[in-house]
Motif scaffolding. Sequence first.
Motif, short mmCIF file in Angstrom:
data_model
loop_
_atom_site.label_atom_id
_atom_site.label_comp_id
_atom_site.label_asym_id
_atom_site.label_seq_id
_atom_site.Cartn_x
_atom_site.Cartn_y
_atom_site.Cartn_z
N ASP A 114 -1.13 -0.57 2.40
CA ASP A 114 -1.77 0.73 2.17
C ASP A 114 -0.72 1.81 1.93
O ASP A 114 -0.89 2.67 1.05
N ALA A 115 0.35 1.78 2.73
CA ALA A 115 1.40 2.79 2.59
C ALA A 115 2.12 2.66 1.24
O ALA A 115 2.39 3.66 0.57
N LEU A 116 2.44 1.43 0.85
CA LEU A 116 3.14 1.22 -0.42
C LEU A 116 2.28 1.64 -1.61
O LEU A 116 2.75 2.34 -2.52
N VAL A 117 1.04 1.19 -1.62
CA VAL A 117 0.15 1.55 -2.73
C VAL A 117 -0.12 3.06 -2.72
O VAL A 117 -0.25 3.69 -3.77
N GLY A 118 -0.16 3.64 -1.52
CA GLY A 118 -0.45 5.06 -1.39
C GLY A 118 0.61 5.98 -1.98
O GLY A 118 0.32 7.14 -2.27
N VAL A 119 1.83 5.48 -2.15
CA VAL A 119 2.89 6.33 -2.72
C VAL A 119 3.02 6.12 -4.23
O VAL A 119 3.90 6.73 -4.86
N LEU A 120 2.15 5.31 -4.82
CA LEU A 120 2.16 5.13 -6.27
C LEU A 120 1.25 6.15 -6.93
O LEU A 120 0.24 6.56 -6.35
N PRO A 121 1.57 6.57 -8.13
CA PRO A 121 0.70 7.52 -8.83
C PRO A 121 -0.70 6.97 -9.01
O PRO A 121 -0.90 5.77 -9.20
N GLU A 122 -1.68 7.85 -8.94
CA GLU A 122 -3.07 7.44 -9.11
C GLU A 122 -3.27 6.78 -10.48
O GLU A 122 -2.78 7.28 -11.49
N GLY A 123 -3.96 5.65 -10.47
CA GLY A 123 -4.24 4.95 -11.70
C GLY A 123 -3.20 3.92 -12.10
O GLY A 123 -3.43 3.14 -13.04
N MET A 124 -2.06 3.88 -11.39
CA MET A 124 -1.02 2.91 -11.74
C MET A 124 -1.46 1.48 -11.43
O MET A 124 -1.11 0.54 -12.15
N VAL A 125 -2.27 1.31 -10.36
CA VAL A 125 -2.76 -0.01 -9.98
C VAL A 125 -4.15 -0.22 -10.58
O VAL A 125 -5.07 0.56 -10.32
#
Length: 372
Positions: A114-125
């Motif tokens: 959750d923490a790793l994905v949370g620091v990625l820009p919105e829409g990148m995943v």
Amino acid sequence: MKHSDLKNLTVAIVGAGYAGAATAKALSLLGADVTVYEQATQIREVGAGIGLRPSTMGRFRQWGIFDAIATVSSPSDYFEILTATGEPIMKEGWPEIEAYGAKTHLIHRGDFIDALVGVLPEGMVQCGHKLESIEDKGDRSVLTFANGTVVEADLVVGADGIKSVVRQQLFSDAGPVFSGERAYRAVIDVADAHGLAVDDNLRMYLGHGTKVYVLPLRHRNQVSFDVTSLCPDSTWTPAVTKDELLAEVEGFDQRIVDITRDLDMDSVNVRAVYDIDPVDTWHSDSVALVGDAAHSMLHHQGQGANSAILDAGALGDALADADSVKDALAQYQLVRKPVTDELQRISRQGWREDEVNDVFPGQKPGSQQPQA
């Protein structure tokens, strides 16, 4: 590579686990155009606790996300190995603390993702993208997904785990190898740990053919409880009774037995343990493997997630320093493969010969290499 080249670089990462999310962070910081394709419809990590080593935390500091990880983890000073009944065998501080200016941090796998994905820009995943095939065209590659999406990218990163489609289609068709082990993992409240969670340090109890890991997650008032034992059954997700699990901890510290007896079996994650044999080549001119896709290893050294993060960092360093993607991928493998080959080798040496012989008379576990 020049900043202008990196800014124009399109990167498709297959898999949004530790390796994929970390690689996305590292490469997006270089200015590359990064998209992560995840087969699940939502990001969800099951399992229990892990330890993030100082070198890993050092990468997070470099990427500016140290606090995001530290907030959902507990810093740990040392680990301890004991006999099944609790007599001390060794106690040692986590290595690298002084070199990286950070302690090992104990964290729940779900919180980590959750923490790793949370620091990625919105829409990148992009979820709901199950990879069906990859075509390597030399300086570019084409991905085809089960939902009909077709993606072409300058660089494809296979971060799709132990059953990696990218690895099996381009680099090695060998499947996962059964280790001859089974792991039972649960997360319990500190109040249910019968006094074993006294601080923020990992303890491993060694029995005959069984190991018990007690990893405190006191920041969330919980404990990660892991029983790993030698077992000839290679079923990926076996059905196990409470009595069978209790038999694995017979003769252990009474507190461990009591924890096991109190477990709700519906909350226990039971898995046969697999890894992969070392892969000779991790890259082409436009495709690279990271994390478990490149070097899935057994959990005895606690290095699976850490290796994935360090892969991501090394790949980012190589792209920043090399003149081309091709040269960067060669440099990345040169830096990381010797390290992970050795960790894979050491991780397979987790048991004494007499323990193995009792369960696998006349053969080594994994010698038949059954695939899940």
